[in-house]
Scaffold this active site. Structure first.
Site, PDB file in Angstrom:
ATOM      1  N   MET A 134       2.434   1.694   3.402  1.00 38.79           N
ATOM      2  CA  MET A 134       1.337   1.933   4.347  1.00 38.79           C
ATOM      3  C   MET A 134       0.567   0.640   4.624  1.00 38.79           C
ATOM      4  O   MET A 134       1.091  -0.234   5.246  1.00 38.79           O
ATOM      5  CB  MET A 134       0.430   3.033   3.814  1.00 38.79           C
ATOM      6  CG  MET A 134       1.047   4.401   3.984  1.00 38.79           C
ATOM      7  SD  MET A 134      -0.120   5.757   4.139  1.00 38.79           S
ATOM      8  CE  MET A 134      -0.831   5.827   2.507  1.00 38.79           C
ATOM      9  N   CYS A 135      -0.591   0.476   4.117  1.00 38.50           N
ATOM     10  CA  CYS A 135      -1.574  -0.584   4.398  1.00 38.50           C
ATOM     11  C   CYS A 135      -2.626  -0.018   5.347  1.00 38.50           C
ATOM     12  O   CYS A 135      -2.313   0.807   6.191  1.00 38.50           O
ATOM     13  CB  CYS A 135      -1.020  -1.851   5.050  1.00 38.50           C
ATOM     14  SG  CYS A 135       0.054  -2.807   3.970  1.00 38.50           S
ATOM     15  N   GLY A 136      -3.838  -0.457   5.160  1.00 34.17           N
ATOM     16  CA  GLY A 136      -4.925  -0.011   6.018  1.00 34.17           C
ATOM     17  C   GLY A 136      -5.601  -1.190   6.685  1.00 34.17           C
ATOM     18  O   GLY A 136      -5.687  -2.280   6.115  1.00 34.17           O
TER      19      GLY A 136
END
Lengths: 240, 302
Positions: free
Chosen positions: B1-3
């Protein structure tokens, strides 16, 4: 832990909906209360704040209004009841819906009504990419545009789009029917335009009415499967 | 993911609240990348000042006292450069009234092992490993003022969980890039860029994207053109946010697997991986909220 109590099934309608304020109550409590809901109850969810998995797994003829924006997977695995989102919905709206109605008044993100088996999903605004991917019987009515790869591998159900459709509409489609009023950027593999017969105009009129829309069915074009892809061709036998 | 969470403030009266607004956004994207995090803040008083170059160095401990670093750097610069060093959280900031190239030279001579993670007149870049909210607290994000801010929480895929592998990648003056996704052909693009003389700090795929954008900008591309060109050269999944001294850009790859949502008002432009990161912004109920179209470059300038 906040304990939410449902109104008695026999309570007079004047009592109005049970209000759940998600600025305080956990989503898990909301969903548990909705799983315990009885037919005829109504709920209003305030301050949803884009939280994920709101009103998932409802299996009663209950009415839920989410006042604001919902996050991912809102109204997933929905059955029987009606869920309305007054704002936008995130990825995976009404994923695997079985029956009932899910209505989003704003936009929906990617993969709306993915793998839906039945029921009706209405999106008044736009839907993102992969709307109705692998749909298996759900009806979807989108007031605005839909993104690319929508109705990918669609198997059954109807997808109605009052705006435009993105690239590769209906790629590898099996038997779902697609109606688009606006422009289609491109059709996917084995998806073709088909004649709009009286029976199609009738079902389209029914779907538009169910979604509360006044569009003229005659303005739409119908798309569906050319049925070249999923039947085995003996000419291809040497390819294996 | 990663935000990702990014904020450009159009209304100067919101500048004092930049850090607290970015912090509220960051809080909602922690789940998407709890490994490590990075922040870039623009025009934050106390960290950068006009007419002065600031370098952000990875880590608080550079193996020398701040006084020794200051005198070491000052000795290599003109006498009126007013070199200054401060430690903010896990980041060391070195400032002086000279161009960034000269300052980089002085810093690398004084601290040969230092990694420069940010450079420019307007930006300070902070990165570390650990819980993103702790990293933000260590650096005092909440109290920071500024005109723009960019944050990234990382769920590592293409390279190790290290502070150096965290985003943003800031490889040219006041330029920052963050990435949710992965570039599949980063090794071959890296080789091309190396052939052109570009030097890399890490094995990270996103650094290739940042170096590519910096290289295009240097060749005269506008920010929008550089990102259109990136789409032609780099393959993979990406939602990118790129910031410069006065601009912010968002682009998603044409398949658009990685999420992005934008809220625009007269007061600000905010971008995040998920709506919930935008939910606490002032006036969000009346903001224009939309998902960026696949493959389309969006830019906003202050």
């Amino acid at each position: 832990m906040v304990t939410l109590t449902a109104p008695e099934a026999t309570a007079p309608a004047l009592d109005g909906p049970t209000v759940v304020d998600l600025s305080g109550a956990p989503v898990r409590d909301l969903n548990q209360a909705l799983h315990n809901a009885a037919d005829g109850q109504s709920w209003t969810v305030t301050n949803p704040g884009g939280k994920h998995s709101l009103a998932v797994g409802i299996n009663a003829d209950a009415t839920v209004t989410i006042e604001g924006h919902a996050g991912y997977y809102a109204a997933g695995m929905h059955q029987k009841g009606t869920v309305t989102v007054t704002g936008n919905a995130g990825v995976g709206l009404a994923e695997n819906i079985m029956s009932g109605t899910v209505h989003v008044k704003g936009d929906a993100s990617q993969s709306a009504a993915a793998t839906g088996h039945g029921g009706l999903v209405v999106i008044d605004g736009n839907a993102g990419a992969r709307c109705g991917i692998s749909m298996k019987g759900v009806d979807i009515v989108v007031g605005g545009n839909i993104g690319h790869m929508s109705a990918f591998m669609a198997q059954a159900g109807r997808l109605v789009v009052c705006g435009d459709a993105g690239d590769a509409l209906g790629d590898s489609i099996y038997e779902a029917r697609i109606y688009v009023k606006g422009a289609v950027a491109s059709l996917g593999a084995d998806c073709i335009e088909k004649p709009l017969k009286a029976e199609h105009l009738a079902e389209l009129a029914e779907l538009l009415a169910a979604a509360g829309r006044t569009d003229n069915p005659a303005d739409f074009k119908r798309y569906g499967s050319a049925r070249n892809l999923y039947h085995f061709h003996v000419d291809n036998s040497t390819a294996y | 993911m990663c935000g990702i969470a990014a904020l450009q403030l159009r209304n100067p009266s919101l500048h004092p609240r930049m850090g607290s607004l970015l912090s509220s956004m960051l809080c909602q994207i922690v789940d998407r990348g709890p490994d490590s995090a990075g922040l870039a803040v623009y025009n934050t008083p106390g960290l950068v000042s006009p007419g002065t170059s600031t370098l952000s160095l990875l880590g608080r401990d550079q193996g020398m006292t701040t006084a020794d670093i200051t005198s070491g750097v000052a000795a290599l610069l003109p006498s009126d450069a007013a070199a200054a060093v401060q430690v903010v959280g896990d980041t060391t900031l070195v400032s002086a009234a000279v161009g960034t190239d000269l300052l980089v030279k002085a810093v690398t001579e004084t601290l040969p092992a230092a990694t420069v993670i940010g450079r420019g007149e307007h930006v300070a870049v902070m990165k570390s490993v650990g819980h993103p909210m702790e990293i933000a607290a260590d650096h005092g994000l909440e109290a920071m003022a500024g005109s723009q801010g960019l944050s990234h929480t990382r769920m590592a895929t293409e390279s190790a969980v290290t502070a150096g592998g965290s985003h943003p990648f800031s490889v040219a003056d006041d330029l920052c890039l963050v990435h949710n996704g992965s570039f599949s052909n980063h090794a071959s693009v890296r080789r091309e860029l190396k052939r052109e003389g570009v030097v890399f700090d890490s094995e990270n795929d996103t650094e290739v994207g940042a170096r590519y954008v910096a290289s295009r900008l240097q060749q005269g591309d506008t920010l929008e053109e550089a990102l259109v060109n990136l789409g032609k050269v780099l393959d993979g999944f990406y939602t990118l946010v790129v910031t410069t001294a006065d601009s912010m850009a968002v682009v998603r790859d044409p398949i658009a697997c990685k999420p992005a949502i934008i809220a625009e008002t007269d007061d600000y432009v905010a971008m995040a991986s998920e709506y919930r990161a935008l939910a606490a912004l002032p006036g969000i109920d009346n903001a224009r909220i939309f998902e960026p179209e696949p493959g389309k470059v969006y830019t906003w300038s202050l």
